[in-house]
Scaffold this motif. Structure first.
Motif, PDB file in Angstrom:
ATOM      1  N   ARG A   1       0.825  -1.210   0.000  1.00  0.00           N
ATOM      2  CA  ARG A   1       0.000   0.000   0.000  1.00  0.00           C
ATOM      3  C   ARG A   1       0.858   1.259   0.000  1.00  0.00           C
ATOM      4  O   ARG A   1       0.497   2.265  -0.615  1.00  0.00           O
TER       5      ARG A   1
ATOM      6  N   LEU B   1       2.544   1.431  -3.619  1.00  0.00           N
ATOM      7  CA  LEU B   1       1.551   1.801  -4.628  1.00  0.00           C
ATOM      8  C   LEU B   1       1.212   3.288  -4.541  1.00  0.00           C
ATOM      9  O   LEU B   1       1.056   3.957  -5.565  1.00  0.00           O
ATOM     10  N   LEU B   2       1.088   3.804  -3.331  1.00  0.00           N
ATOM     11  CA  LEU B   2       0.807   5.227  -3.164  1.00  0.00           C
ATOM     12  C   LEU B   2       1.939   6.069  -3.732  1.00  0.00           C
ATOM     13  O   LEU B   2       1.694   7.050  -4.455  1.00  0.00           O
TER      14      LEU B   2
ATOM     15  N   SER C   1       4.137   5.224  -6.050  1.00  0.00           N
ATOM     16  CA  SER C   1       4.146   5.101  -7.511  1.00  0.00           C
ATOM     17  C   SER C   1       2.998   5.873  -8.142  1.00  0.00           C
ATOM     18  O   SER C   1       3.159   6.484  -9.203  1.00  0.00           O
ATOM     19  N   LEU C   2       1.837   5.847  -7.500  1.00  0.00           N
ATOM     20  CA  LEU C   2       0.677   6.562  -8.038  1.00  0.00           C
ATOM     21  C   LEU C   2       0.911   8.063  -8.030  1.00  0.00           C
ATOM     22  O   LEU C   2       0.621   8.755  -9.023  1.00  0.00           O
TER      23      LEU C   2
ATOM     24  N   ALA D   1       3.567   8.766 -10.780  1.00  0.00           N
ATOM     25  CA  ALA D   1       3.070   8.622 -12.147  1.00  0.00           C
ATOM     26  C   ALA D   1       2.085   9.731 -12.507  1.00  0.00           C
ATOM     27  O   ALA D   1       2.152  10.309 -13.604  1.00  0.00           O
ATOM     28  N   LEU D   2       1.156  10.045 -11.612  1.00  0.00           N
ATOM     29  CA  LEU D   2       0.167  11.099 -11.888  1.00  0.00           C
ATOM     30  C   LEU D   2       0.830  12.462 -11.998  1.00  0.00           C
ATOM     31  O   LEU D   2       0.502  13.254 -12.894  1.00  0.00           O
TER      32      LEU D   2
ATOM     33  N   PHE E   1       1.706   8.222 -18.098  1.00  0.00           N
ATOM     34  CA  PHE E   1       1.428   7.571 -16.812  1.00  0.00           C
ATOM     35  C   PHE E   1       2.218   6.269 -16.703  1.00  0.00           C
ATOM     36  O   PHE E   1       2.837   5.995 -15.673  1.00  0.00           O
TER      37      PHE E   1
ATOM     38  N   TRP F   1       5.088   5.308 -14.100  1.00  0.00           N
ATOM     39  CA  TRP F   1       4.888   4.138 -13.241  1.00  0.00           C
ATOM     40  C   TRP F   1       6.073   3.180 -13.327  1.00  0.00           C
ATOM     41  O   TRP F   1       6.453   2.556 -12.338  1.00  0.00           O
TER      42      TRP F   1
ATOM     43  N   THR G   1       9.100   3.142  -4.533  1.00  0.00           N
ATOM     44  CA  THR G   1       8.043   2.903  -5.512  1.00  0.00           C
ATOM     45  C   THR G   1       7.881   1.391  -5.706  1.00  0.00           C
ATOM     46  O   THR G   1       8.725   0.608  -5.284  1.00  0.00           O
TER      47      THR G   1
ATOM     48  N   PRO H   1      -2.997  -0.742 -11.495  1.00  0.00           N
ATOM     49  CA  PRO H   1      -3.215   0.656 -11.879  1.00  0.00           C
ATOM     50  C   PRO H   1      -2.937   0.962 -13.350  1.00  0.00           C
ATOM     51  O   PRO H   1      -3.775   1.605 -14.017  1.00  0.00           O
TER      52      PRO H   1
ATOM     53  N   VAL I   1      -5.817   2.251 -16.064  1.00  0.00           N
ATOM     54  CA  VAL I   1      -5.701   3.470 -16.870  1.00  0.00           C
ATOM     55  C   VAL I   1      -5.891   3.159 -18.349  1.00  0.00           C
ATOM     56  O   VAL I   1      -6.621   3.870 -19.058  1.00  0.00           O
TER      57      VAL I   1
END
Length: 288
Positions: A81, A84-85, A87-88, A91-92, A215, A219, A236, A267, A271
């Motif tokens: 978790r 992932l946060l 990396s998110l 990426a965003l 993205f 990622w 990440t 993710p 996308v």
């Protein structure tokens, strides 16, 4: 008889691309399937090398442990978790930042007339010829001097600028008819209003296509996060999986590694699936 023979030959020729495509899909999908199946078995079964090709009964345990816990049976890891946060966010921020900076810079180059306009454009374009490895040391030095090591700013800001996106947006803007620009001027639209009311709506499909590409680019980043992060809290997902595998063959919790890998794919897949229509339209649509 000849007609039937020719018809059969054409059908066989038409089947060849489909056969090649199916074989390619199977070759690509089988390792993913094995990873998915492996994430449902315990580490002992996988370690013995006799992994079945049918799902096991440890899926909930493996995914729950990978998601929330920082240790497995053989080694300690960063919870999925957290990775992932990170990396998110990375990426965003990279995707949205690249699009925002690129579309504005491309708009300036395409529609404004100012001294050295093309010189600036070619300076941006030339950076396409420089691989990331050439710029990695001076970029790291700047980030370190600014105190951005182990931070979201350090992970994202150096990767936001994009010469490729600027080039693509500029080439699209050049296809906008001059009559549309003149009509906007007659209606009293300034540069900002023309950009918001005309250019942005026309660029929606291009923005969507670039967002998907950028993205996934953000990622999958490996080298830069490896250099810029020191603490486990900033890892990440790509770095985390690499460290999980690098603990040594005997110390690997393969069930948790495979569960983490499956979660890491979700993710980007989401996308692509959610934006597939816009992505394809942005790549192939010729209506301007």
């Amino acid at each position: 008889m000849t007609t039937l023979s020719q018809s059969g030959g054409r059908r066989l020729i038409d089947l060849v691309p489909h056969i090649v495509l199916i074989v390619g899909v199977l070759i690509f999908a089988f390792p993913i399937y094995v990873t998915l199946i492996g994430s449902t078995w315990d580490s002992a079964t996988i370690g013995r090398g006799n992994l079945p090709l049918t799902p096991g009964g440890e899926a909930l345990v493996n995914y729950g442990q990978a998601w929330s816990e920082s240790h497995g049976a053989r080694a300690s890891y960063t919870p999925v978790r957290v990775m992932l946060l990170n990396s998110l966010v990375m990426a965003l921020t990279i995707a949205l930042g690249k699009i925002a900076i690129s579309i504005i810079s491309a708009y300036a180059v395409a529609f404004f007339r100012f001294p050295f306009r093309m010189a600036f454009f070619w300076m941006i374009f030339i950076t396409l010829m420089l691989p990331v490895e050439v710029r990695i040391i001076p970029t790291y030095k700047v980030v370190a001097d600014l105190g951005l090591i182990d931070s979201y700013a350090g992970l994202t800001i150096p990767l936001i600028a994009s010469a490729t996106a600027t080039l693509l947006f500029r080439q699209f803007f050049l296809t906008i008819p001059d009559e549309l620009v003149e009509a906007a001027k007659i209606d009293g639209a300034g540069a900002l209003r023309f950009f918001v009311d005309v250019v942005l709506p026309l660029s929606k499909t291009n923005i969507a296509a670039l967002f998907v590409i950028l993205f996934i680019y953000g990622w999958n980043q490996y080298l830069w996060p490896l250099l810029i992060t020191n603490s486990a809290d900033m890892e990440t997902i790509v770095i985390g999986i690499t460290k999980m595998i690098g603990t040594g063959e005997a110390a690997n919790d393969w069930n948790l590694i495979m569960a983490t890998t499956v979660l890491a794919m979700l993710p980007p897949i989401a996308v692509v699936v959610l934006m597939q229509r816009w992505f394809v339209k942005g790549l192939v649509d010729s209506e301007k």
